[in-house]
Design a protein around this motif. Sequence first.
Motif: not given
Length: 152
Positions: A4-7, A12-15, A17-21, A115-119
């Motif tokens: 639950a704590t590992t990225m 979710e993959p979409v979030h 990917e956004r973070l990794m950008r 949605d990203f912020g909540r994730a």
Amino acid sequence: MTSATTMSMALEPVHRERLMRLAREVSFEAGTRLFEEGRRADRFWIVRTGTVALDLHVPGRRSAVIETLGHGELIGWSWHFTPYSWHLGGEAASRVRAWECDAEAVRALCAEDADFGRAIAVWVGRVVAQRLHASRIRLLDLYGPYGSGGLA
């Protein structure tokens, strides 16, 4: 480490990917201090390889290592909460390769995309809960009259 704590498991993959950008690759030699308790938390890392020891300043004693983190784990959560000051210290226990993210850029993206912020908030919240539990157990082991006895 919990899934639950590992990225890779927490986002979710979409979030993810956004973070990794927003991430950039960095590396640290063993013994490098990544951050110090009480200083400004303006970035965070996701470990690719190696380990990072989180420690807590104990007046009159050596800093207590609370937890050692590795592959896929978030290093730093203090960047997510005002006043953006580190609650622990962190040192590379071995050579570390990681993705580094600028906290301000991630917070801006969180504000822009609910949605990203909540994730991100749920992920960071799980990490905080896990770190608090680990800190409690470790401090009982180090300073309690009988240690934790493995009870949690």
